[in-house]
Motif scaffolding. Structure first.
Motif, PDB file in Angstrom:
ATOM      1  N   ALA A 227       8.091  -9.934 -14.190  1.00  0.00           N
ATOM      2  CA  ALA A 227       6.917  -9.660 -15.130  1.00  0.00           C
ATOM      3  C   ALA A 227       5.628  -8.886 -14.035  1.00  0.00           C
ATOM      4  CB  ALA A 227       5.893 -11.054 -15.501  1.00  0.00           C
ATOM      5  N   ALA A 228       5.791  -9.365 -12.645  1.00  0.00           N
ATOM      6  CA  ALA A 228       5.087  -8.364 -11.738  1.00  0.00           C
ATOM      7  C   ALA A 228       5.518  -7.572 -11.771  1.00  0.00           C
ATOM      8  CB  ALA A 228       4.743  -9.411 -10.732  1.00  0.00           C
TER       9      ALA A 228
ATOM     10  N   ASN B 297       7.651  -5.588 -13.595  1.00  0.00           N
ATOM     11  CA  ASN B 297       6.917  -4.005 -14.684  1.00  0.00           C
ATOM     12  C   ASN B 297       5.399  -4.171 -14.611  1.00  0.00           C
ATOM     13  OD1 ASN B 297       9.741  -3.901 -16.174  1.00  0.00           O
ATOM     14  ND2 ASN B 297       9.680  -6.347 -15.474  1.00  0.00           N
ATOM     15  N   ILE B 298       4.688  -4.480 -14.546  1.00  0.00           N
ATOM     16  CA  ILE B 298       2.915  -4.549 -14.588  1.00  0.00           C
ATOM     17  C   ILE B 298       3.081  -3.363 -13.777  1.00  0.00           C
ATOM     18  CG2 ILE B 298       1.156  -5.444 -13.720  1.00  0.00           C
ATOM     19  CD1 ILE B 298       2.070  -7.610 -15.097  1.00  0.00           C
TER      20      ILE B 298
ATOM     21  N   ILE C 223       5.188   0.140 -14.540  1.00  0.00           N
ATOM     22  CA  ILE C 223       3.849   0.799 -16.230  1.00  0.00           C
ATOM     23  C   ILE C 223       3.067   1.089 -15.793  1.00  0.00           C
ATOM     24  CG2 ILE C 223       3.788  -0.129 -18.534  1.00  0.00           C
ATOM     25  CD1 ILE C 223       5.905  -2.654 -18.432  1.00  0.00           C
ATOM     26  N   SER C 224       2.321   0.191 -15.178  1.00  0.00           N
ATOM     27  CA  SER C 224       0.613   0.721 -15.224  1.00  0.00           C
ATOM     28  C   SER C 224       0.877   1.737 -14.270  1.00  0.00           C
ATOM     29  CB  SER C 224       0.096   0.069 -14.363  1.00  0.00           C
ATOM     30  OG  SER C 224       0.559  -0.881 -13.060  1.00  0.00           O
TER      31      SER C 224
ATOM     32  N   TRP D  86       1.225   5.399 -16.403  1.00  0.00           N
ATOM     33  CA  TRP D  86       0.775   5.004 -17.203  1.00  0.00           C
ATOM     34  C   TRP D  86      -0.282   6.112 -16.482  1.00  0.00           C
ATOM     35  CZ3 TRP D  86      -0.383   4.635 -22.131  1.00  0.00           C
ATOM     36  CH2 TRP D  86      -1.808   4.947 -22.029  1.00  0.00           C
TER      37      TRP D  86
ATOM     38  N   PRO E 177      -2.236   0.703 -10.308  1.00  0.00           N
ATOM     39  CA  PRO E 177      -1.892  -0.774  -8.870  1.00  0.00           C
ATOM     40  C   PRO E 177      -1.853   0.275  -8.267  1.00  0.00           C
ATOM     41  CG  PRO E 177      -0.525   0.213  -9.964  1.00  0.00           C
ATOM     42  CD  PRO E 177      -1.230   0.866 -10.932  1.00  0.00           C
TER      43      PRO E 177
ATOM     44  N   GLY F  46       7.216  -2.560  -6.826  1.00  0.00           N
ATOM     45  CA  GLY F  46       7.991  -3.333  -8.299  1.00  0.00           C
ATOM     46  C   GLY F  46       9.051  -3.583  -9.126  1.00  0.00           C
TER      47      GLY F  46
ATOM     48  N   SER G 134      11.462  -6.513  -9.525  1.00  0.00           N
ATOM     49  CA  SER G 134      12.302  -6.965 -10.176  1.00  0.00           C
ATOM     50  C   SER G 134      13.890  -6.784 -10.106  1.00  0.00           C
ATOM     51  CB  SER G 134      12.786  -5.556 -11.504  1.00  0.00           C
ATOM     52  OG  SER G 134      11.042  -5.608 -12.211  1.00  0.00           O
TER      53      SER G 134
END
Length: 215
Positions: A104-105, A107-108, A111-112, A115, A140, A151, A155
């Motif tokens: 989760a961390a 991918n955050i 993805i962030s 973005w 981030p 990140g 993963s």
């Protein structure tokens, strides 16, 4: 159990006779190496821009290539893990929870950062001559200057723990080393691109000031 003994036991659960392990390691090392070589050549010769007709099209072609290679790398990694022994100590709820937290961390972060940067900022647009107006400092990037790399590493580790495979932990260490080396090459080069842009802006601004004085 001492740490060295525990690490030795983990390594004992890595089957080095599996060819898929080395194929996965090769794919992990190949990706950042390949796209850095191609992107630097694009920066110096604009061969992709000439081939695709524009710098934006060249960047999108790089994006498709990098993304596709990433999918292939992940496929080979998962395939390698399936062929490896599972360690009993990694088959417990706490390890599973840690695995999902890492996934989760990770991918955050990925993805962030995508973005924040957009497609061209994420996929080496600056090497194609598409520069961002200013440095991104929000999340981030206020945590780390390489959120995608870290990140992605998280993963990889999360997947290794989820499968309970010591071989995955070993490959994750390989991922981290590859990315740390890539950062050492990428960051100074990228900084140089923007430093050159700022130098050209300053020169242009100085020329305009001199022109106004002459008038």
């Amino acid at each position: 159990m001492s740490i060295p003994t525990y690490l030795t036991e983990l390594v004992d659960y890595v089957d080095f006779n599996q060819q898929s392990l080395f194929i996965s390691a090769a794919a992990i090392a190949f990706n950042p190496t390949a796209w850095n070589i191609v992107a630097r050549r694009e920066y110096r010769t604009r061969f992709l821009t000439r081939f695709f007709g524009s710098s934006r099209a060249a960047c999108y072609a790089l994006a498709v290539s990098i993304f596709s290679l990433g999918l292939l790398r992940d496929f080979l990694y998962e395939r390698a893990l399936r062929a490896q022994p599972t360690h009993p100590a990694l088959e417990n709820p706490l390890v599973t929870y840690a695995a999902y937290a890492l996934l989760a961390a990770g991918n955050i972060l990925v993805i962030s950062s995508t973005w924040q940067l957009g497609i061209t900022g994420t996929f080496l647009g600056d090497y194609c001559g598409i520069l961002m107006d200013k440095m991104v400092t929000g999340f981030p990037f206020n945590i780390t200057n390489a959120p995608m790399y870290y990140g992605s590493t998280m993963s990889f580790l999360g997947t290794a723990l989820l499968y309970g495979k010591p071989a995955g932990i070993l490959l994750t260490l390989h991922v981290l080393v590859v990315y740390l080396v890539a950062i050492q090459f990428e960051n100074p080069f990228t900084a140089g691109i923007y430093a050159k842009r700022e130098k050209e802006r300053a020169k242009t601004a100085g020329t305009k000031v001199e022109s106004k004085k002459e008038l």
